[in-house]
Design a protein around this motif. Structure first.
Motif, PDB file in Angstrom:
ATOM      1  N   SER A 112     -37.387  29.300  16.756  1.00 60.00           N
ATOM      2  CA  SER A 112     -36.876  29.860  15.543  1.00 60.00           C
ATOM      3  C   SER A 112     -37.412  29.151  14.379  1.00 60.00           C
ATOM      4  O   SER A 112     -37.523  28.087  14.219  1.00 60.00           O
ATOM      5  CB  SER A 112     -35.520  30.215  15.534  1.00 60.00           C
ATOM      6  OG  SER A 112     -34.745  29.054  15.388  1.00 60.00           O
ATOM      7  N   TYR A 113     -37.578  29.858  13.335  1.00 63.18           N
ATOM      8  CA  TYR A 113     -37.581  29.516  11.843  1.00 63.18           C
ATOM      9  C   TYR A 113     -36.781  30.040  10.790  1.00 63.18           C
ATOM     10  O   TYR A 113     -36.740  31.465  11.244  1.00 63.18           O
ATOM     11  CB  TYR A 113     -39.174  29.565  11.416  1.00 63.18           C
ATOM     12  CG  TYR A 113     -39.290  29.459  10.057  1.00 63.18           C
ATOM     13  CD1 TYR A 113     -39.190  28.100   9.408  1.00 63.18           C
ATOM     14  CD2 TYR A 113     -39.511  30.400   9.163  1.00 63.18           C
ATOM     15  CE1 TYR A 113     -39.377  27.937   8.110  1.00 63.18           C
ATOM     16  CE2 TYR A 113     -39.607  30.194   7.631  1.00 63.18           C
ATOM     17  CZ  TYR A 113     -39.486  28.932   7.110  1.00 63.18           C
ATOM     18  OH  TYR A 113     -39.558  28.664   5.861  1.00 63.18           O
ATOM     19  N   ALA A 114     -36.035  29.385  10.179  1.00 63.14           N
ATOM     20  CA  ALA A 114     -35.370  29.813   9.038  1.00 63.14           C
ATOM     21  C   ALA A 114     -35.308  29.404   7.718  1.00 63.14           C
ATOM     22  O   ALA A 114     -35.581  28.085   7.671  1.00 63.14           O
ATOM     23  CB  ALA A 114     -33.708  30.032   9.473  1.00 63.14           C
ATOM     24  N   HIS A 115     -35.400  30.324   6.854  1.00 66.76           N
ATOM     25  CA  HIS A 115     -35.477  29.617   5.441  1.00 66.76           C
ATOM     26  C   HIS A 115     -34.143  30.012   4.684  1.00 66.76           C
ATOM     27  O   HIS A 115     -33.957  31.081   4.514  1.00 66.76           O
ATOM     28  CB  HIS A 115     -36.708  30.383   4.483  1.00 66.76           C
ATOM     29  CG  HIS A 115     -36.931  29.681   3.180  1.00 66.76           C
ATOM     30  ND1 HIS A 115     -37.209  28.435   2.901  1.00 66.76           N
ATOM     31  CD2 HIS A 115     -36.519  30.405   1.931  1.00 66.76           C
ATOM     32  CE1 HIS A 115     -36.907  28.526   1.321  1.00 66.76           C
ATOM     33  NE2 HIS A 115     -36.709  29.455   0.850  1.00 66.76           N
ATOM     34  N   GLY A 116     -33.366  29.025   4.206  1.00 67.19           N
ATOM     35  CA  GLY A 116     -32.010  29.259   3.695  1.00 67.19           C
ATOM     36  C   GLY A 116     -31.795  28.684   2.249  1.00 67.19           C
ATOM     37  O   GLY A 116     -32.877  28.054   1.726  1.00 67.19           O
ATOM     38  N   TYR A 117     -30.729  29.167   1.854  1.00 67.56           N
ATOM     39  CA  TYR A 117     -30.562  28.994   0.402  1.00 67.56           C
ATOM     40  C   TYR A 117     -29.097  28.828  -0.030  1.00 67.56           C
ATOM     41  O   TYR A 117     -28.344  29.768   0.568  1.00 67.56           O
ATOM     42  CB  TYR A 117     -31.178  30.007  -0.527  1.00 67.56           C
ATOM     43  CG  TYR A 117     -30.690  30.395  -1.648  1.00 67.56           C
ATOM     44  CD1 TYR A 117     -31.230  29.782  -2.937  1.00 67.56           C
ATOM     45  CD2 TYR A 117     -29.718  31.624  -1.870  1.00 67.56           C
ATOM     46  CE1 TYR A 117     -30.320  30.301  -4.305  1.00 67.56           C
ATOM     47  CE2 TYR A 117     -29.260  31.976  -2.959  1.00 67.56           C
ATOM     48  CZ  TYR A 117     -29.327  31.279  -4.221  1.00 67.56           C
ATOM     49  OH  TYR A 117     -28.816  31.650  -5.233  1.00 67.56           O
ATOM     50  N   LYS A 118     -28.587  27.796  -1.143  1.00 62.67           N
ATOM     51  CA  LYS A 118     -27.468  27.811  -1.389  1.00 62.67           C
ATOM     52  C   LYS A 118     -27.378  27.820  -2.964  1.00 62.67           C
ATOM     53  O   LYS A 118     -28.198  26.643  -3.504  1.00 62.67           O
ATOM     54  CB  LYS A 118     -26.599  26.617  -0.869  1.00 62.67           C
ATOM     55  CG  LYS A 118     -25.254  26.629  -1.526  1.00 62.67           C
ATOM     56  CD  LYS A 118     -24.109  25.498  -0.541  1.00 62.67           C
ATOM     57  CE  LYS A 118     -24.953  24.299  -0.243  1.00 62.67           C
ATOM     58  NZ  LYS A 118     -23.782  23.233   0.240  1.00 62.67           N
ATOM     59  N   ALA A 119     -26.882  28.488  -3.809  1.00 70.40           N
ATOM     60  CA  ALA A 119     -26.699  28.523  -5.137  1.00 70.40           C
ATOM     61  C   ALA A 119     -26.598  27.358  -5.767  1.00 70.40           C
ATOM     62  O   ALA A 119     -25.850  26.600  -5.130  1.00 70.40           O
ATOM     63  CB  ALA A 119     -26.071  29.517  -5.755  1.00 70.40           C
ATOM     64  N   GLY A 120     -27.370  26.916  -6.942  1.00 78.16           N
ATOM     65  CA  GLY A 120     -26.774  25.666  -7.687  1.00 78.16           C
ATOM     66  C   GLY A 120     -25.465  26.115  -8.375  1.00 78.16           C
ATOM     67  O   GLY A 120     -24.675  26.803  -8.241  1.00 78.16           O
ATOM     68  N   GLY A 121     -25.221  25.214  -9.521  1.00 81.03           N
ATOM     69  CA  GLY A 121     -23.961  25.315 -10.167  1.00 81.03           C
ATOM     70  C   GLY A 121     -23.889  24.348 -11.220  1.00 81.03           C
ATOM     71  O   GLY A 121     -24.920  23.724 -11.736  1.00 81.03           O
ATOM     72  N   ALA A 122     -22.691  24.024 -11.593  1.00 82.04           N
ATOM     73  CA  ALA A 122     -22.376  23.194 -12.859  1.00 82.04           C
ATOM     74  C   ALA A 122     -21.384  22.176 -12.480  1.00 82.04           C
ATOM     75  O   ALA A 122     -20.551  22.358 -11.370  1.00 82.04           O
ATOM     76  CB  ALA A 122     -21.651  23.946 -13.924  1.00 82.04           C
ATOM     77  N   ASN A 123     -21.757  20.985 -12.694  1.00 81.14           N
ATOM     78  CA  ASN A 123     -20.812  19.891 -12.620  1.00 81.14           C
ATOM     79  C   ASN A 123     -19.483  19.949 -13.527  1.00 81.14           C
ATOM     80  O   ASN A 123     -19.527  20.245 -14.381  1.00 81.14           O
ATOM     81  CB  ASN A 123     -21.517  18.354 -12.629  1.00 81.14           C
ATOM     82  CG  ASN A 123     -22.506  18.230 -11.552  1.00 81.14           C
ATOM     83  OD1 ASN A 123     -22.253  18.396 -10.504  1.00 81.14           O
ATOM     84  ND2 ASN A 123     -23.903  17.844 -11.874  1.00 81.14           N
ATOM     85  N   PRO A 124     -18.345  19.191 -12.912  1.00 83.27           N
ATOM     86  CA  PRO A 124     -17.443  19.577 -13.784  1.00 83.27           C
ATOM     87  C   PRO A 124     -17.571  18.195 -14.940  1.00 83.27           C
ATOM     88  O   PRO A 124     -18.506  17.414 -14.667  1.00 83.27           O
ATOM     89  CB  PRO A 124     -16.184  18.701 -12.966  1.00 83.27           C
ATOM     90  CG  PRO A 124     -16.844  17.971 -11.849  1.00 83.27           C
ATOM     91  CD  PRO A 124     -18.139  18.794 -11.623  1.00 83.27           C
ATOM     92  N   PRO A 125     -16.988  18.252 -16.168  1.00 78.14           N
ATOM     93  CA  PRO A 125     -17.397  17.328 -17.266  1.00 78.14           C
ATOM     94  C   PRO A 125     -16.771  16.006 -16.815  1.00 78.14           C
ATOM     95  O   PRO A 125     -15.441  16.001 -16.146  1.00 78.14           O
ATOM     96  CB  PRO A 125     -16.806  17.975 -18.351  1.00 78.14           C
ATOM     97  CG  PRO A 125     -15.621  19.158 -18.032  1.00 78.14           C
ATOM     98  CD  PRO A 125     -16.232  19.285 -16.593  1.00 78.14           C
ATOM     99  N   GLY A 126     -17.060  15.059 -17.514  1.00 74.42           N
ATOM    100  CA  GLY A 126     -16.570  13.677 -17.257  1.00 74.42           C
ATOM    101  C   GLY A 126     -15.333  13.415 -17.898  1.00 74.42           C
ATOM    102  O   GLY A 126     -15.092  14.169 -19.042  1.00 74.42           O
ATOM    103  N   PRO A 127     -14.335  12.825 -17.838  1.00 72.53           N
ATOM    104  CA  PRO A 127     -13.306  12.491 -18.784  1.00 72.53           C
ATOM    105  C   PRO A 127     -13.590  11.882 -19.958  1.00 72.53           C
ATOM    106  O   PRO A 127     -14.624  11.148 -20.102  1.00 72.53           O
ATOM    107  CB  PRO A 127     -12.371  11.507 -17.746  1.00 72.53           C
ATOM    108  CG  PRO A 127     -13.178  10.788 -16.986  1.00 72.53           C
ATOM    109  CD  PRO A 127     -14.451  11.777 -16.833  1.00 72.53           C
ATOM    110  N   VAL A 128     -12.843  12.017 -20.957  1.00 73.59           N
ATOM    111  CA  VAL A 128     -12.965  11.385 -22.402  1.00 73.59           C
ATOM    112  C   VAL A 128     -12.123  10.186 -22.316  1.00 73.59           C
ATOM    113  O   VAL A 128     -10.844  10.468 -21.989  1.00 73.59           O
ATOM    114  CB  VAL A 128     -12.634  12.347 -23.548  1.00 73.59           C
ATOM    115  CG1 VAL A 128     -12.756  11.601 -24.612  1.00 73.59           C
ATOM    116  CG2 VAL A 128     -13.453  13.537 -23.410  1.00 73.59           C
ATOM    117  N   LEU A 129     -12.690   9.012 -22.463  1.00 69.31           N
ATOM    118  CA  LEU A 129     -12.113   7.710 -22.270  1.00 69.31           C
ATOM    119  C   LEU A 129     -11.788   7.014 -23.775  1.00 69.31           C
ATOM    120  O   LEU A 129     -12.884   7.182 -24.497  1.00 69.31           O
ATOM    121  CB  LEU A 129     -12.694   6.704 -21.384  1.00 69.31           C
ATOM    122  CG  LEU A 129     -12.964   7.316 -19.665  1.00 69.31           C
ATOM    123  CD1 LEU A 129     -14.035   6.370 -19.276  1.00 69.31           C
ATOM    124  CD2 LEU A 129     -11.797   7.623 -19.183  1.00 69.31           C
TER     125      LEU A 129
END
Length: 187
Positions: A112-129
Motif C-alpha cells: 500500500s501507499y497513502a498520502h496524508g495531511y494534517k492542517a497547520g495552525g497557530a501557536n499560542p502566544p508567549g507570556p508577557v514577562l
C-alpha cells in the motif's frame, strides 16, 4: 493608587481576568469539511486493487490572547486574529493478494501507499514577562500543515485451523513538517 492587577474574585470563582496567576487562553474555531471516495477492483480471483481519494477543506480562526504575569491592568486584550485556510487532496492505493498456500489456512499479502495531511495552525502566544521592562516572548506565529507519504508491505496469516495468527509488515513513513506538541515558556 496603582493599577489593579489582582483578580478581585474569591479563589472559587476567578473570572480569568486577573494577572496574579498564569492563564493561557487560546480560543479558536475550526471548520473542516471532506469528501471521500473509494473503489475496489477484483483484477484476478486472488488479486484485488483498492484506491481512494479524499478532498479536505480546513478553515481555522484563532484569537491570540497573551498571558500577563504580574503585569499592570486587569483583563486580557486580543493580540491579533489569525485566519488560515487549506484545501488538500490525499489518497491511497492498495493491492491485496490472497494466494492459496498449503501451509496456511488463509493468507493476505498487501502493498500500500497513502498520502496524508494534517492542517497547520497557530501557536499560542508567549507570556508577557516583567523584568527590567516589558518583554513579550516571541514564538513562531503559525505552523505549516503536516504531510506524510506512507509505504507498507505486509502479510496476515491464519494457520493450524485458526489456532495461530501470524502477521508482519515493513513500512516506511516520510513526513514533511512533522507536528510535535511542545511546551515553550509555559505555553
Amino acid at each position: 493608587m496603582g493599577c489593579v492587577y489582582i483578580d478581585p474574585n474569591p479563589l472559587s470563582s476567578l473570572d480569568n481576568e486577573g494577572h496574579n496567576y498564569f492563564l493561557s487562553q487560546n480560543p479558536y474555531l475550526l471548520d473542516s469539511y471532506a469528501a471521500f471516495g473509494e473503489f475496489y477492483y477484483q483484477l484476478f480471483s486472488d488479486l484485488k486493487l483498492v484506491g481512494g481519494l479524499r478532498f479536505t477543506e480546513d478553515r481555522k480562526h484563532f484569537v491570540d490572547i497573551p498571558s500577563w504575569i504580574a503585569g499592570p491592568g486587569y483583563g486580557y486584550a486580543t493580540d491579533q486574529v489569525i485566519d488560515q485556510n487549506w484545501d488538500q487532496f490525499t489518497g491511497r492505493a492498495t493491492a491485496n493478494w490472497t494466494p492459496k498456500l498449503d501451509f496456511t489456512d488463509q493468507t493476505l499479502v498487501y502493498l500500500s501507499y497513502a498520502h496524508g495531511y494534517k492542517a497547520g495552525g497557530a501557536n499560542p502566544p508567549g507570556p508577557v514577562l516583567l523584568g527590567s521592562g516589558l518583554i513579550q516572548v516571541e514564538h513562531p506565529l503559525t505552523f505549516k500543515p503536516e504531510f506524510i507519504d506512507a509505504f507498507e508491505l505486509g502479510t496476515k496469516n491464519t494457520l493450524l485451523d485458526g489456532a495461530l495468527t501470524l502477521n508482519g509488515n515493513l513500512f516506511y513513513y516520510n513526513y514533511e513538517h512533522y507536528q510535535i506538541s511542545q511546551i515553550v515558556d509555559r505555553t
